[in-house]
Design a protein around this motif. Structure first.
Motif, PDB file in Angstrom:
ATOM      1  N   GLY A 111      58.649 -31.832  50.466  1.00  0.00           N
ATOM      2  CA  GLY A 111      59.890 -31.069  50.373  1.00  0.00           C
ATOM      3  C   GLY A 111      60.935 -31.442  51.404  1.00  0.00           C
ATOM      4  O   GLY A 111      60.642 -32.070  52.426  1.00  0.00           O
ATOM      5  N   GLN A 112      62.175 -31.049  51.089  1.00  0.00           N
ATOM      6  CA  GLN A 112      63.269 -31.248  52.033  1.00  0.00           C
ATOM      7  C   GLN A 112      64.145 -30.008  52.023  1.00  0.00           C
ATOM      8  O   GLN A 112      64.459 -29.492  50.959  1.00  0.00           O
ATOM      9  CB  GLN A 112      64.112 -32.450  51.623  1.00  0.00           C
ATOM     10  CG  GLN A 112      63.442 -33.753  51.963  1.00  0.00           C
ATOM     11  CD  GLN A 112      64.161 -34.931  51.362  1.00  0.00           C
ATOM     12  OE1 GLN A 112      64.867 -34.796  50.365  1.00  0.00           O
ATOM     13  NE2 GLN A 112      63.971 -36.078  51.960  1.00  0.00           N
ATOM     14  N   LEU A 113      64.528 -29.583  53.219  1.00  0.00           N
ATOM     15  CA  LEU A 113      65.357 -28.396  53.328  1.00  0.00           C
ATOM     16  C   LEU A 113      66.803 -28.821  53.568  1.00  0.00           C
ATOM     17  O   LEU A 113      67.072 -29.583  54.488  1.00  0.00           O
ATOM     18  CB  LEU A 113      64.840 -27.535  54.489  1.00  0.00           C
ATOM     19  CG  LEU A 113      65.143 -26.058  54.478  1.00  0.00           C
ATOM     20  CD1 LEU A 113      64.809 -25.393  53.162  1.00  0.00           C
ATOM     21  CD2 LEU A 113      64.386 -25.368  55.601  1.00  0.00           C
ATOM     22  N   HIS A 114      67.703 -28.368  52.702  1.00  0.00           N
ATOM     23  CA  HIS A 114      69.117 -28.703  52.843  1.00  0.00           C
ATOM     24  C   HIS A 114      69.908 -27.397  52.958  1.00  0.00           C
ATOM     25  O   HIS A 114      69.421 -26.345  52.563  1.00  0.00           O
ATOM     26  CB  HIS A 114      69.606 -29.444  51.594  1.00  0.00           C
ATOM     27  CG  HIS A 114      68.894 -30.736  51.341  1.00  0.00           C
ATOM     28  ND1 HIS A 114      69.268 -31.915  51.930  1.00  0.00           N
ATOM     29  CD2 HIS A 114      67.825 -31.028  50.570  1.00  0.00           C
ATOM     30  CE1 HIS A 114      68.466 -32.882  51.523  1.00  0.00           C
ATOM     31  NE2 HIS A 114      67.567 -32.365  50.699  1.00  0.00           N
ATOM     32  N   PRO A 115      71.144 -27.485  53.486  1.00  0.00           N
ATOM     33  CA  PRO A 115      71.943 -26.264  53.526  1.00  0.00           C
ATOM     34  C   PRO A 115      72.133 -25.708  52.111  1.00  0.00           C
ATOM     35  O   PRO A 115      72.137 -24.520  51.889  1.00  0.00           O
ATOM     36  CB  PRO A 115      73.290 -26.732  54.098  1.00  0.00           C
ATOM     37  CG  PRO A 115      72.998 -28.014  54.793  1.00  0.00           C
ATOM     38  CD  PRO A 115      71.837 -28.638  54.092  1.00  0.00           C
ATOM     39  N   ARG A 116      72.285 -26.593  51.145  1.00  0.00           N
ATOM     40  CA  ARG A 116      72.463 -26.172  49.754  1.00  0.00           C
ATOM     41  C   ARG A 116      72.050 -27.334  48.864  1.00  0.00           C
ATOM     42  O   ARG A 116      72.262 -28.475  49.223  1.00  0.00           O
ATOM     43  CB  ARG A 116      73.947 -25.882  49.554  1.00  0.00           C
ATOM     44  CG  ARG A 116      74.270 -25.225  48.278  1.00  0.00           C
ATOM     45  CD  ARG A 116      75.462 -24.314  48.562  1.00  0.00           C
ATOM     46  NE  ARG A 116      76.294 -24.175  47.396  1.00  0.00           N
ATOM     47  CZ  ARG A 116      77.430 -23.495  47.407  1.00  0.00           C
ATOM     48  NH1 ARG A 116      77.852 -22.962  48.527  1.00  0.00           N
ATOM     49  NH2 ARG A 116      78.132 -23.366  46.320  1.00  0.00           N
ATOM     50  N   LEU A 117      71.481 -27.050  47.705  1.00  0.00           N
ATOM     51  CA  LEU A 117      71.038 -28.141  46.828  1.00  0.00           C
ATOM     52  C   LEU A 117      72.137 -28.520  45.842  1.00  0.00           C
ATOM     53  O   LEU A 117      72.846 -27.663  45.334  1.00  0.00           O
ATOM     54  CB  LEU A 117      69.799 -27.719  46.040  1.00  0.00           C
ATOM     55  CG  LEU A 117      68.523 -27.493  46.846  1.00  0.00           C
ATOM     56  CD1 LEU A 117      67.341 -27.281  45.902  1.00  0.00           C
ATOM     57  CD2 LEU A 117      68.227 -28.655  47.774  1.00  0.00           C
ATOM     58  N   SER A 118      72.207 -29.821  45.587  1.00  0.00           N
ATOM     59  CA  SER A 118      73.142 -30.281  44.561  1.00  0.00           C
ATOM     60  C   SER A 118      72.491 -30.037  43.196  1.00  0.00           C
ATOM     61  O   SER A 118      71.277 -29.848  43.096  1.00  0.00           O
ATOM     62  CB  SER A 118      73.435 -31.762  44.749  1.00  0.00           C
ATOM     63  OG  SER A 118      72.272 -32.517  44.471  1.00  0.00           O
ATOM     64  N   ASP A 119      73.315 -30.083  42.137  1.00  0.00           N
ATOM     65  CA  ASP A 119      72.755 -29.925  40.792  1.00  0.00           C
ATOM     66  C   ASP A 119      71.737 -31.030  40.513  1.00  0.00           C
ATOM     67  O   ASP A 119      70.732 -30.802  39.841  1.00  0.00           O
ATOM     68  CB  ASP A 119      73.872 -29.965  39.741  1.00  0.00           C
ATOM     69  CG  ASP A 119      74.715 -28.693  39.790  1.00  0.00           C
ATOM     70  OD1 ASP A 119      74.284 -27.734  40.458  1.00  0.00           O
ATOM     71  OD2 ASP A 119      75.797 -28.683  39.180  1.00  0.00           O
ATOM     72  N   GLY A 120      72.017 -32.236  41.042  1.00  0.00           N
ATOM     73  CA  GLY A 120      71.104 -33.363  40.844  1.00  0.00           C
ATOM     74  C   GLY A 120      69.739 -33.082  41.446  1.00  0.00           C
ATOM     75  O   GLY A 120      68.704 -33.369  40.848  1.00  0.00           O
ATOM     76  N   GLN A 121      69.739 -32.511  42.637  1.00  0.00           N
ATOM     77  CA  GLN A 121      68.456 -32.202  43.288  1.00  0.00           C
ATOM     78  C   GLN A 121      67.692 -31.149  42.494  1.00  0.00           C
ATOM     79  O   GLN A 121      66.477 -31.246  42.334  1.00  0.00           O
ATOM     80  CB  GLN A 121      68.697 -31.717  44.720  1.00  0.00           C
ATOM     81  CG  GLN A 121      69.025 -32.861  45.660  1.00  0.00           C
ATOM     82  CD  GLN A 121      69.672 -32.381  46.953  1.00  0.00           C
ATOM     83  OE1 GLN A 121      70.374 -31.376  46.979  1.00  0.00           O
ATOM     84  NE2 GLN A 121      69.445 -33.118  48.021  1.00  0.00           N
ATOM     85  N   ARG A 122      68.402 -30.165  41.988  1.00  0.00           N
ATOM     86  CA  ARG A 122      67.730 -29.123  41.204  1.00  0.00           C
ATOM     87  C   ARG A 122      67.192 -29.707  39.901  1.00  0.00           C
ATOM     88  O   ARG A 122      66.063 -29.452  39.508  1.00  0.00           O
ATOM     89  CB  ARG A 122      68.680 -27.953  40.936  1.00  0.00           C
ATOM     90  CG  ARG A 122      69.057 -27.185  42.211  1.00  0.00           C
ATOM     91  CD  ARG A 122      69.722 -25.851  41.904  1.00  0.00           C
ATOM     92  NE  ARG A 122      70.929 -25.963  41.119  1.00  0.00           N
ATOM     93  CZ  ARG A 122      71.055 -25.536  39.863  1.00  0.00           C
ATOM     94  NH1 ARG A 122      70.037 -24.942  39.262  1.00  0.00           N
ATOM     95  NH2 ARG A 122      72.186 -25.685  39.221  1.00  0.00           N
ATOM     96  N   ASP A 123      68.029 -30.520  39.257  1.00  0.00           N
ATOM     97  CA  ASP A 123      67.602 -31.158  37.999  1.00  0.00           C
ATOM     98  C   ASP A 123      66.336 -31.981  38.201  1.00  0.00           C
ATOM     99  O   ASP A 123      65.424 -31.962  37.384  1.00  0.00           O
ATOM    100  CB  ASP A 123      68.685 -32.135  37.497  1.00  0.00           C
ATOM    101  CG  ASP A 123      69.748 -31.412  36.719  1.00  0.00           C
ATOM    102  OD1 ASP A 123      69.589 -30.205  36.499  1.00  0.00           O
ATOM    103  OD2 ASP A 123      70.747 -32.068  36.355  1.00  0.00           O
TER     104      ASP A 123
END
Lengths: 424, 358
Positions: free
Chosen positions: A180-192
């Motif tokens: 896993g990776q923790l980001h401030p917010r996920l892009s739609d690409g990351q969620r997809d």
């Protein structure tokens, strides 16, 4: 931090480090003597994993490179702080070496989640006819929670998840954060991408269950796996979609917030933009800390239970209040809750007795008793007392359920453990 | 299969003061094995994730073949991320373990069979297709996992530190397997690692990155023989290149009383320079011949050769020096060696800008 003969233990507050020191850290995990182990599952993941009991607590120990261990430890702690259901990371043991001085990999120590079940256990001892639906709902909700927290899992699968019964439903806990990776917010690409992985992994896992003869003939592994994406999207949309309202429709926002609360979420920040003169409301910025009912019940009673269990118990508490408090009198809510706990909840739970204590978690037992009472009352055409319902449930149902307190059977630990299947 | 083109592709994380990748220009040829390497935070993983569609591209473009994929969702880019998950399903045959993702993608059955057979042939798994994974060795299981990515017939393989979770022995083994497989398949591959040895042994070309910027994109040998700047010089090579600061004048650089001739490397260099000498480019000479005096502190014997680690006194500052010595050469701790560089193997850099002068 605790230092013992070169072995370094970085531990979260909580466990007594001297307990963990009694484990044979100078021996490769694969060769740990039986007396320290609960059972011998040959790996819940890509790495060697063993379960050890110390002082009544079961710990999962995973052998991995130090950097990976520290990273995963940090991620698990961060997720836990954000209110995400994950296994409790206890610490990292590093600087391990054999007596001959040969260095050994570090060990990530987590606490085994009591009454949690690997998905294979749920399938092999199927107690729910709609297990697939419950399982996928739980997994989809877990992915939504992780994504709201900015966590890209990188390996969503049933194998990397543990399930706990939650008032008849299931709730899912993340077990493996290694990829896993923790980001401030996920892009739609990351969620997809996470969803694509979830879909593929689930497909493989369900096909494997089918191969093992554990899947109902009526369940199509592929369409079932695909439905996790729809479930996710429905919930994600409910929680984050922007909403345009007229200036006199602010009550619609309140309705929405209530709906989110009913789903077990809180909203910490609301952004308002203007689109063609009408306010557009964004709630997706920070939907934080799931578990509205759970926290409320904990504040009132100190009971720490699952979200659905909490909802169920709060309803019961409301009923109790309606019966116990004279209309028009002003009695403190917490006071009522204390009475309910000592006069209703605890006596019922105490009926379980030590010989059946490993069968079901107390809060789930209580939920089951409430369900059971409803059926008994329907059949009898009158209200059956709770104690009677509890005794009936214990004698006719609970006694015949398998134990669920610590399911550590190696053959049920998930896939990827080819060795586990070999042993079976 | 396809070429890849990054055109001023930028990634700026929300709230960050500077972009993680300010604007990368990189051309990767069809069938090429490109390794992105650099220390933590250099932007290599971000670059790969932009290609895979996992990071938004804030400006610029990325092409796969002739197709602009900058805004295309990850699953529609025809890319396979390799090794994210190599769990094998124990109750499915090796063939089913490889084919199930195709089944999910609704690929017709005969096409699934054909692709699985092709992949099994390349991976040497043909005779195991009907068996369960438990009948396989560890290495074979790894190959089944690779097979899963291969059968998808992607245009591009993306690999983000795929070996980082393996133990040292398995890492070397799998490294060779991946490199060979990529050559057999000829699928364009972008591979991210922080390990320069991995980069040098696997890549057709290697892109060295630092702070989001490309430092040099070249073949492994050129990176080693002609590093473009001080960063690449220090990063590529193990043990590291010796980097010594001094002042150049009249075709030589002054190093603590030793005037090292710059020869043809940078005959007209003037002012503050840094000379780079690889450990194997030193020649041990007699004290009477001059050279740089190195007091040996540790000798690492590796059998065929070895390395002497020591210090040289450069105007009162002890500077670390590494010298490769023959395996049978008697060099001892505490001894003073006198070394001079092979004239053709001296690298000269501008100390202020870091740029290569030679």
């Amino acid at each position: 931090m605790c230092d013992a003969g070169g072995v370094r233990m970085n531990l979260a507050t909580g466990p007594d480090p001297t307990d963990l020191l009694t484990l044979p850290w100078s021996v490769p995990l694969e060769e740990w003597p039986h007396e320290h182990l609960v059972s011998l599952p040959r790996g819940i993941s890509r790495h060697v994993v063993r379960f050890a009991t110390i002082g009544g607590t079961v710990y999962a120990v995973k052998e991995i490179a130090q950097e990976t261990a520290q990273r995963e430890y940090g991620l698990l702690r961060s997720l836990a702080r954000a209110g995400i259901p994950v296994v409790e990371a206890v610490g990292v043991v590093s600087g391990r070496a054999t007596p001959a001085g040969e260095p050994l990999d570090s060990a990530l120590v987590t606490k085994h989640l009591r009454f949690s079940l690997p998905y294979r256990a749920l399938f092999s001892r199927r107690l729910d006819h709609d297990l697939e639906t419950k399982l996928l709902d739980a997994l989809a909700e877990l992915i939504v929670k992780l994504h709201l927290a900015g966590f890209a899992w990188g390996d969503c699968s049933l194998s990397n998840t543990l399930f706990r019964r939650d008032a008849g439903a299931l709730s899912a806990y993340l077990v493996d954060a290694e990829t896993g990776q923790l980001h401030p917010r996920l892009s739609d690409g990351q969620r997809d991408y996470d969803l694509e992985l979830a879909r593929t992994n689930l497909g493989g896992e369900l096909l494997d269950l089918q191969g093992a003869g554990l899947l109902s003939a009526s369940v199509d592994p592929i369409t079932t796996a695909e439905s996790v994406v729809d479930r996710y999207c429905r919930l994600w949309d409910e929680l984050t979609r922007p909403q345009t309202i007229s200036a006199d429709e602010w009550d619609r926002i309140e309705q929405r917030l209530r709906r989110l609360n009913a789903l077990g979420y809180d909203v910490s920040q609301i952004e308002v933009d203007e689109v063609e003169g009408r306010p557009e409301i964004f709630l997706q910025t920070q939907v934080v800390e799931a578990g509205h009912h759970r926290r409320r019940l904990q504040q009132l009673t100190g009971l720490d239970v699952g979200e659905n269990q909490a909802r169920r118990i709060l309803n019961d508490l409301d009923t109790f209040r309606a019966q116990a408090v004279m209309p028009g009198t002003d009695v403190d809510e917490a006071e009522v809750a204390r009475h309910w706990k000592s006069d209703v909840f605890e006596p019922v739970v105490a009926l379980i007795g030590p010989e059946l204590a490993a069968k079901l978690e107390p809060a789930e037992f209580y939920h089951e008793v409430l369900e059971h009472r409803w059926f008994l009352s329907e059949a009898a055409g009158r209200s059956v007392p709770l104690e009677k319902a509890a005794r009936s449930y214990i004698d006719t149902v609970l006694r015949f359920r398998p134990d669920e307190r610590a399911v550590l059977d190696p053959t049920l630990m998930g896939v990827g453990q080819v060795e586990a299947a070999e042993d079976s | 299969m396809a070429s890849i083109s990054f055109q001023k592709a930028q990634r700026w994380y929300p709230g960050a003061d500077t972009p993680a990748v300010p604007g990368i220009d990189l051309e990767i040829e069809d069938g090429e094995f490109m390794v992105l390497v650099g220390p933590s935070g250099c932007g290599k993983s971000t670059t790969l994730r932009m290609l895979a569609g996992l990071e938004e591209v804030n400006s610029g473009h990325i092409f796969i073949g002739d197709r602009d994929v900058t805004k295309v969702p990850p699953k529609d880019r025809d890319i396979a991320m390799v090794f994210q998950n190599y769990a094998l399903y124990p109750h499915m045959t090796v063939a089913d373990n490889m084919a199930f993702a195709l089944k999910m993608a609704k690929v017709p059955k005969d096409e699934q069979d054909r692709r699985v057979k092709d992949a099994a042939r390349i991976l040497g798994l043909e005779e195991y297709l009907d068996r369960k994974p438990k009948a396989l060795s560890g290495g074979q299981r790894q190959r089944v996992a690779m097979g899963r990515a291969i059968v998808r017939n992607p245009q591009v393989f993306c690999m983000d530190e795929p070996l980082s979770n393996l133990d040292a022995k398995m890492r070397v083994h799998t490294r060779t397997d991946i490199a060979k497989l990529q050559r057999d398949l000829g699928v364009t591959t972008v591979y991210v690692t922080h390990d320069q040895v991995e980069a040098m042994t696997m890549g057709d070309r290697v892109a060295v990155m630092k702070l989001g910027e490309l430092q040099q994109v070249d073949t492994p040998l050129n990176l080693y023989d002609k590093p473009a700047n001080l960063f690449v010089a220090g990063f590529i090579g193990s043990p590291q290149m010796n980097l010594l600061e001094g002042v150049a004048a009249n075709g030589a650089v002054e190093l603590g009383g030793y005037a090292m001739p710059l020869g043809e490397a940078a005959p007209h260099a003037e002012g503050k320079v840094t000379v780079g000498i690889r450990p194997e480019s030193w020649r041990i000479v007699a004290a009477s011949e001059g050279g740089l005096a190195v007091v040996v502190t540790v000798v690492e014997e590796l059998g065929a050769d070895g390395f002497a680690y020591g210090t040289a006194d450069l105007d009162g500052t002890a500077v670390d020096i590494i010298v490769r010595v023959g395996g049978r050469e008697a060099v001892h701790k505490g001894e003073t060696l006198h070394v001079v560089p092979e004239p053709s193997k001296v690298h000269v850099f501008d100390t202020a800008t870091g740029e290569r002068l030679s």
